[in-house]
Design a protein around this motif. Sequence first.
Motif, PDB file in Angstrom:
ATOM      1  N   PHE A  23     -48.683 -11.183  63.934  1.00 18.84           N
ATOM      2  CA  PHE A  23     -47.804 -12.358  63.836  1.00 18.84           C
ATOM      3  C   PHE A  23     -47.591 -12.810  62.395  1.00 18.84           C
ATOM      4  O   PHE A  23     -46.736 -13.648  62.133  1.00 18.84           O
TER       5      PHE A  23
ATOM      6  N   GLY B 287     -46.431 -13.761  58.951  1.00 23.21           N
ATOM      7  CA  GLY B 287     -45.103 -13.801  58.337  1.00 23.21           C
ATOM      8  C   GLY B 287     -43.952 -13.963  59.306  1.00 23.21           C
ATOM      9  O   GLY B 287     -42.800 -14.003  58.894  1.00 23.21           O
ATOM     10  N   LYS B 288     -44.244 -14.055  60.589  1.00 18.54           N
ATOM     11  CA  LYS B 288     -43.185 -14.195  61.591  1.00 18.54           C
ATOM     12  C   LYS B 288     -43.102 -15.643  62.067  1.00 18.54           C
ATOM     13  O   LYS B 288     -44.120 -16.291  62.255  1.00 18.54           O
ATOM     14  N   PRO B 289     -41.892 -16.147  62.273  1.00 17.79           N
ATOM     15  CA  PRO B 289     -41.752 -17.517  62.792  1.00 17.79           C
ATOM     16  C   PRO B 289     -42.231 -17.592  64.244  1.00 17.79           C
ATOM     17  O   PRO B 289     -42.307 -16.560  64.935  1.00 17.79           O
TER      18      PRO B 289
ATOM     19  N   ALA C 227     -40.322 -15.633  66.992  1.00 19.35           N
ATOM     20  CA  ALA C 227     -40.547 -14.186  66.965  1.00 19.35           C
ATOM     21  C   ALA C 227     -41.918 -13.852  67.553  1.00 19.35           C
ATOM     22  O   ALA C 227     -42.070 -12.855  68.267  1.00 19.35           O
ATOM     23  N   GLN C 228     -42.923 -14.688  67.276  1.00 24.74           N
ATOM     24  CA  GLN C 228     -44.254 -14.472  67.842  1.00 24.74           C
ATOM     25  C   GLN C 228     -44.198 -14.557  69.362  1.00 24.74           C
ATOM     26  O   GLN C 228     -44.769 -13.730  70.072  1.00 24.74           O
TER      27      GLN C 228
ATOM     28  N   ARG D  38     -41.608 -14.062  71.299  1.00 19.62           N
ATOM     29  CA  ARG D  38     -40.880 -12.892  71.826  1.00 19.62           C
ATOM     30  C   ARG D  38     -41.797 -11.675  71.907  1.00 19.62           C
ATOM     31  O   ARG D  38     -41.683 -10.873  72.838  1.00 19.62           O
ATOM     32  N   MET D  39     -42.681 -11.537  70.926  1.00 24.22           N
ATOM     33  CA  MET D  39     -43.623 -10.409  70.946  1.00 24.22           C
ATOM     34  C   MET D  39     -44.544 -10.510  72.158  1.00 24.22           C
ATOM     35  O   MET D  39     -44.840  -9.504  72.807  1.00 24.22           O
TER      36      MET D  39
ATOM     37  N   ALA E 130     -51.024 -16.449  63.583  1.00 26.38           N
ATOM     38  CA  ALA E 130     -51.533 -15.216  62.972  1.00 26.38           C
ATOM     39  C   ALA E 130     -53.025 -15.306  62.782  1.00 26.38           C
ATOM     40  O   ALA E 130     -53.578 -16.388  62.540  1.00 26.38           O
TER      41      ALA E 130
END
Length: 74
Positions: free
Chosen positions: A40, A42-44, A47-48, A50-51, A73
Amino acid sequence: MNMNKHEIRQLIEAGLPGAQVQVEGDDGQHFEATVICAAFAGKPPLAQHRMVYATLGEKMGREIHALKLSTRAA
């Protein structure tokens, strides 16, 4: 067929190796998950999330009716 919190945790852990996953919820439909994962970084938050949803695939909206997510993260 409804899922249980242990099955959801296993799916997330399989899709995000190394993640620390905690899932709560005992009614078979509504769950709360906390996922801590190095991937996670560096991801907003969107996006986290969605993963995490990607690890659950078609089960979201079918076997899993509601999943409240808290991600960060490692």
